[in-house]
Scaffold this active site. Structure first.
Site, PDB file in Angstrom:
ATOM      1  N   GLU A   2       0.808  -1.226   0.000  1.00  0.00           N
ATOM      2  CA  GLU A   2       0.000   0.000   0.000  1.00  0.00           C
ATOM      3  C   GLU A   2       0.842   1.278   0.000  1.00  0.00           C
ATOM      4  O   GLU A   2       0.820   2.046   0.976  1.00  0.00           O
ATOM      5  CB  GLU A   2      -0.955   0.015   1.191  1.00  0.00           C
ATOM      6  CG  GLU A   2      -2.054  -1.024   1.087  1.00  0.00           C
ATOM      7  CD  GLU A   2      -3.131  -0.865   2.151  1.00  0.00           C
ATOM      8  OE1 GLU A   2      -2.872  -0.224   3.189  1.00  0.00           O
ATOM      9  OE2 GLU A   2      -4.233  -1.385   1.923  1.00  0.00           O
TER      10      GLU A   2
ATOM     11  N   CYS B  38       6.805  13.816   1.231  1.00  0.00           N
ATOM     12  CA  CYS B  38       7.874  13.925   2.223  1.00  0.00           C
ATOM     13  C   CYS B  38       8.655  15.208   1.947  1.00  0.00           C
ATOM     14  O   CYS B  38       8.920  15.548   0.797  1.00  0.00           O
ATOM     15  CB  CYS B  38       8.786  12.704   2.137  1.00  0.00           C
ATOM     16  SG  CYS B  38      10.277  12.861   3.153  1.00  0.00           S
TER      17      CYS B  38
ATOM     18  N   CYS C 214      14.499  14.452  -0.602  1.00  0.00           N
ATOM     19  CA  CYS C 214      13.391  14.693  -1.528  1.00  0.00           C
ATOM     20  C   CYS C 214      13.587  16.021  -2.250  1.00  0.00           C
ATOM     21  O   CYS C 214      13.356  16.129  -3.450  1.00  0.00           O
ATOM     22  CB  CYS C 214      12.052  14.672  -0.797  1.00  0.00           C
ATOM     23  SG  CYS C 214      11.516  12.987  -0.418  1.00  0.00           S
TER      24      CYS C 214
ATOM     25  N   GLU D 208      -6.654  -8.056  -0.298  1.00  0.00           N
ATOM     26  CA  GLU D 208      -7.183  -8.067   1.070  1.00  0.00           C
ATOM     27  C   GLU D 208      -8.674  -7.801   0.973  1.00  0.00           C
ATOM     28  O   GLU D 208      -9.088  -6.694   0.622  1.00  0.00           O
ATOM     29  CB  GLU D 208      -6.524  -6.969   1.921  1.00  0.00           C
ATOM     30  CG  GLU D 208      -5.034  -7.146   2.102  1.00  0.00           C
ATOM     31  CD  GLU D 208      -4.404  -6.039   2.956  1.00  0.00           C
ATOM     32  OE1 GLU D 208      -5.139  -5.325   3.674  1.00  0.00           O
ATOM     33  OE2 GLU D 208      -3.176  -5.882   2.890  1.00  0.00           O
TER      34      GLU D 208
HETATM   35  C1  GLA Z   1      -4.137  -2.575   4.985  1.00  0.00           C
HETATM   36  C2  GLA Z   1      -2.808  -3.276   5.068  1.00  0.00           C
HETATM   37  C3  GLA Z   1      -2.812  -4.478   5.934  1.00  0.00           C
HETATM   38  C4  GLA Z   1      -3.618  -4.254   7.181  1.00  0.00           C
HETATM   39  C5  GLA Z   1      -4.988  -3.795   6.818  1.00  0.00           C
HETATM   40  C6  GLA Z   1      -5.866  -3.535   7.997  1.00  0.00           C
HETATM   41  O1  GLA Z   1      -4.935  -2.969   3.959  1.00  0.00           O
HETATM   42  O2  GLA Z   1      -2.300  -3.609   3.807  1.00  0.00           O
HETATM   43  O3  GLA Z   1      -1.498  -4.787   6.268  1.00  0.00           O
HETATM   44  O4  GLA Z   1      -2.959  -3.294   7.955  1.00  0.00           O
HETATM   45  O5  GLA Z   1      -4.895  -2.598   6.107  1.00  0.00           O
HETATM   46  O6  GLA Z   1      -5.550  -2.306   8.614  1.00  0.00           O
HETATM   47 ZN    ZN Z   2      12.005  12.436   1.770  1.00  0.00          ZN
END
Ligand code: GLA
Ligand code: ZN
Length: 648
Positions: A141, A150, A155, A305
């Site tokens: 993510e 940042c 940067c 997920e």
């Molecule tokens: C995100 C992250 C996971 C977990 C879930 C739930 O999707 O990728 O690692 O932390 O959120 O918070």
């Molecule tokens: Zn930076």
């Protein structure tokens, strides 16, 4: 079809693995996703690598028919790393992000990049020939916890170099940015600043106190920094293996240009939580998230997920009701998903995410949610043929692009205006009329109607393409706050709607960022609360006019014939019912047949069959009959609470 769960072997005693694997196998699962955040386990000390725990776990799972998607762990730098190297991002006040959670590393920090490259290379070498590793996920993510921007010195230096490549000379940059205003000229590229907090803004304000070109370029640069960081890891993995590489994106998230981020990936994955501590989402919003994820590569995706229990950090969202987990999985699959991996297999007793419940609760006893997922897995074996490699019959396209998201958030026009809300409102209207709607950019000719709401930062190539599309018979819908800015975020000297003026056949003589409710009559009746363009039709004709205030009688919504096509211009915001009626009219004129259904019934047309979903917690009747591809029985339209049907 991939079906499985996120499983973290390092969270459990080894003697528990076998019973977990057995439960997964019995739930019809064939895939796990692991190792995101396991950096500290795999490299407990600098340059000391130990993958044995994962070797064993991957092996044991494989014996149960379960393959692994392996993640690089670079979203979770361990303590030895931050002790030794200063890799932490800096906020707008120059303060280091605290360590103790995750995602705190800076994409342009040399040490963070070096250590990330090393762990990635060590993993790639080690696992390259493991036949049970079927795909890779880079990091986790990018952009979560608002960590895209940042303001550190690494940067700033990288930003200076990036600008030098794009602008060539500092005079050119000064001119394009208009730094003559308030004496902000830079004397060299090394001189350039980041848009950090300055004298002109209250504490905790969003970015708006700088030169708008500087702000927008910084957003582009920051997005690009993560694309670049990701590419570094992709290149390393590709040296050792041909296994496909992905990343888990975040649906509506606005900070990283997902068209860019997904270009280097073999396929897109994303994380779907319809109801967590931060609120429940309307089903249309979730459907749009899936379409955004399908649209970035114009290809089907995998859910990395998928919510499987009550979820949150310090408190929780609702427990998914009976049928909801199955419905959410099918909603993803109906919008271009072709794999579901639930988060997470079992709730953990310790750590920040103790409350993020999985398929199993802390006691590990299979109950309702487990059995629902198990049953769904069995059902999917039958339905796979209607899912994998399949594509919906799309009638409409919503154009949603990142430079516009950024520009509209830097200069918001009016205090209640939100670009992403406006774009969503057009998706929602289409969804409620059960019109299959894609969200993407380009390839207009495939669609009967193309929506470009508030498309303000104008990409010349895209305008040329859309002009061609309309000339050849397409229908374009655009709105207030469109066509006015160039890619440097500066305003054109032509009359509004500038780049769209000829296509729309209008001039916007004045506008009103609203403080007073304004009424609209004509084809639809509505109120505007945010914005009114006061339109002078040139070749267009008015469909609606304002009916109160000092501009009563002036045009509010127009239509123009252009080549063989049509351009609608919507000069104001609309109420939800009015917007739906307008979208219905435009669609019918363009040869689309909207389908009215009770609220919460979602109808997706795919090839020669229909997917039906009931997002309500009560029975409802869908305006569709036929034969169920799930049961083989006659279907009369009656849908159970949270029911799903595939109908031919
Ligand atoms: C995100 C992250 C996971 C977990 C879930 C739930 O999707 O990728 O690692 O932390 O959120 O918070
Ligand atoms: Zn930076």
């Amino acid at each position: 079809m991939l079906y499985g769960a996120c499983y973290y072997p390092e969270h459990w005693e080894k003697n528990e693995w076998a019973s977990h694997a057995k439960l997964m196998r019995e739930a019809n699962m064939n895939t796990v996703r692991m190792a995101d955040f396991a950096w500290g386990v795999m490299e407990p000390e600098e340059d000391v690598f130990d993958f044995s725990l994962f070797d064993e776990a991957i092996e044991l799972l494989a014996k149960n028919g379960i393959k692994t998607i392996l993640c690089t762990p670079t979203a979770g730098p361990p303590k030895w790393l931050v002790n030794k190297y200063d890799i932490l991002q800096r906020d707008r006040y120059g303060r280091p992000e605290g360590w103790g959670s995750r995602r705190e590393g800076c994409a342009n920090n040399a040490a963070y990049r070096y250590r990330s490259a090393k762990i990635t290379e060590a993993m790639a070498k080690h696992f390259a020939n493991n036949p049970n590793v079927i795909a890779w996920q880079i990091d986790n993510e990018f952009g979560c916890h608002a960590s895209t921007l940042c303001y550190c010195e690494s940067c700033r230096r990288a930003f200076c170099a990036w600008l030098k490549k794009r602008y060539g000379t500092i005079d050119n940059l000064n001119k394009k940015w208009g730094t003559v205003f308030w004496s902000l000229g830079f004397s060299s590229f090394d001189d350039i600043i980041l848009p950090a907090a300055n004298s002109c803004e209250p504490e905790n304000a969003q970015a708006w106190s700088h030169n708008p070109s500087l702000d927008l370029e910084f957003r582009r640069f920051s997005s690009n920094s993560w694309v670049d960081f990701q590419q570094m890891e992709i290149d390393i993995i590709k040296k050792y293996t041909n296994a496909p590489v992905s990343h888990n994106l975040m649906g509506h998230a606005p900070d990283i240009d997902y068209y860019d981020l997904s270009r280097g990936l073999d396929f897109v994955m994303w994380d779907n939580y319809p109801d967590n501590q931060w609120g429940g989402s309307d089903y249309e919003y979730v459907s749009m998230a899936h379409e955004i994820m399908r649209g970035v590569k114009d290809r089907n995706f995998v859910v990395a997920e998928e919510q499987s229990g009550p979820a949150g950090w310090d408190c929780m969202g609702a427990n998914p009701e009976p049928g909801q987990l199955r419905l959410w999985a099918y909603q993803a699959l109906a919008h271009g998903g072709e794999g579901i991996i639930y988060f997470r297999f079992k709730a953990l007793n310790y750590g920040m995410e103790q409350y993020w419940h999985g398929i199993l609760d802390h006691d590990g006893i299979p109950r309702r949610r487990y059995f629902e997922i198990q049953k769904t897995g069995a059902e999917l074996k039958k339905l796979e043929q209607y899912i994998v490699g399949k594509k919906n019959n799309y009638d409409a396209l919503i154009v949603r692009d990142y430079p516009n998201i950024w520009s509209h958030s830097i200069k918001r026009h009016q205090r209640d205006f939100s670009y992403t809300e406006l774009v969503y409102s057009y998706f929602r209207a289409n969804a409620q009329l059960n019109i299959n709607t894609a969200v993407s950019i380009g390839n207009y000719e495939r669609y009967k109607v193309v929506y470009m709401p508030a498309y303000n930062v104008v990409d010349e190539a895209e305008i040329a393409k859309v002009t061609e599309y309309v000339r050849n018979g397409g229908t374009l819908v655009t709105t207030f706050r469109s066509g006015q800015r160039n890619r440097k975020n500066n305003i054109a000297s032509t009359t509004l709607p500038c780049a769209f003026a000829e296509l729309a056949g209008i001039e916007v003589e004045e506008f009103d960022p609203l403080r007073k409710t304004t009424e609209i009559t004509g084809l639809v009746k509505s109120e505007a609360k945010i914005w009114c363009d006061i339109i002078k039709p040139i070749t267009a004709k008015a469909l609606c006019a304002y009916s109160n205030r000092w501009f009563a009688g002036r045009a509010a919504i127009t239509v123009n014939s252009f080549g063989k096509g049509k351009v609608y211009y919507v000069g104001c915001d609309l109420t939800e019912p009015a917007q739906k009626e307008l979208v219905r009219y435009i669609s019918e004129q363009a040869g689309i047949s909207p389908i009215d259904a009770p609220r919460g019934i979602e109808i997706i047309k795919r090839e020669d069959f229909t997917i039906l979903m009931n997002h309500n917690d009560y029975e409802e009747t869908a305006p569709v009959t036929g034969t169920s591809l799930i049961t083989g029985e006659k279907f009369d339209g009656k849908m159970r609470p949270y029911g799903v049907e595939f109908i031919k």
